[in-house]
Motif scaffolding. Sequence first.
Motif, PDB file in Angstrom:
ATOM      1  N   LEU A  57      31.772 -23.819 -47.505  1.00 18.90           N
ATOM      2  CA  LEU A  57      32.470 -25.106 -47.575  1.00 18.90           C
ATOM      3  C   LEU A  57      33.984 -24.918 -47.579  1.00 18.90           C
ATOM      4  N   GLY A  58      34.439 -23.696 -47.858  1.00 21.02           N
ATOM      5  CA  GLY A  58      35.872 -23.416 -47.831  1.00 21.02           C
ATOM      6  C   GLY A  58      36.496 -23.107 -49.171  1.00 21.02           C
ATOM      7  N   SER A  59      35.704 -23.045 -50.243  1.00 15.25           N
ATOM      8  CA  SER A  59      36.267 -22.636 -51.532  1.00 15.25           C
ATOM      9  C   SER A  59      36.694 -21.172 -51.467  1.00 15.25           C
ATOM     10  N   LEU A  60      37.813 -20.863 -52.090  1.00 12.03           N
ATOM     11  CA  LEU A  60      38.388 -19.521 -52.079  1.00 12.03           C
ATOM     12  C   LEU A  60      37.987 -18.782 -53.343  1.00 12.03           C
ATOM     13  N   ILE A  61      37.540 -17.520 -53.209  1.00  6.85           N
ATOM     14  CA  ILE A  61      37.077 -16.735 -54.340  1.00  6.85           C
ATOM     15  C   ILE A  61      37.790 -15.393 -54.348  1.00  6.85           C
TER      16      ILE A  61
END
Length: 361
Positions: A47-51
């Motif tokens: 979804l595009g969340s950055l980790i």
Amino acid sequence: MAKKDETLQMLKDLTDAKGIPGNEKEARDVMKQYLEPYADEVYSDNLGSLIGKKIGDKKGPKIMVAGHLDEVGFMVTRIDDKGFVYFQTVGGWWSQVMLAQRVTLMTKEGELTGVIGSKPPHILSPEARKKPVEIKDMFIDIGASSKEEAKEFGVRPGDSVVPYFEFTQMKNDKMLLAKAWDNRIGCAIAIEVLKQLKKEKHPNIVYGVGTVQEEVGLRGARTSAHAINPDIAFGVDVGIAGDTPGVSEKEALSKMGDGPQIILYDASMISHKGVRDFVVDTADENEIPYQFDSLAAGGTDSGSIHLSHNGVPALSITVATRYIHSHAAMLHRDDFENAVRLIVEVIKKLDHNAVENITFN
């Protein structure tokens, strides 16, 4: 020559970045730039969340610190024959903070300036002056003379519309005014936690996360928590500052500068008692100021994270902020720094034994 304030520059870069729910790329790119030097690995979910992953003990528990990348804004829905742009709110807005405000449209041709139109008082009847304009009747003026010209400018339905405001350090330089504190301050906390742990020993694996689509349903928190499967999680966000005229203690207790807020309850979750007690005890041991708060409405990413997998003990730690969900909000730098300090001290103690004790507290 005065030494450059790198933290202040990071806060400016994060808040100046444009990123409404569903189009967080610009904010994600800025966060990634600041996160990479302190993480062992940086990646994104689908979804595009950055980790950002920082390994202390590779066999230790997984600790998630999550702020959200998105800010409230608007989306183009149609263009009328005269070239005026109509829109859908994306995230929660109160109509009284919107009229005559400058916005930026993110078009296929690049950025485009607009203003949410308003009628001058000279032509309003006494009755109309008392009645708020409904959001469904608002429009954006981009200086186009027709639908065709607006399309030539690159505008089309689905384009993001972002509030415009320049980051400002107030005369009291602890006070910082900017758009998108909700929730680039959470992203900044996640970055700064990893930065301060860079040369520290910690008995766990820490994940600094910038989630997407929080303002429309805590969505990126769900997918990123699924990717990480954390043992303990902290949602870091803004909270409500109750220290302005017209706000009673019944509505909001917290004051800017009095320390990070430990959220006891909100509409998305009841904070985990074991985590809450562990954090409060750590704050007391280290003489870090804090304040308690609860919210009858609203929630943070913790609301989705704590329901992932078979349940994640979670707590929201927030920064008291004035004027959120508008073009400009204000917070106190000390609260940001104390939130970071508190989370770092907590993480340094979170080994397997601590997590087990917390989970069944």
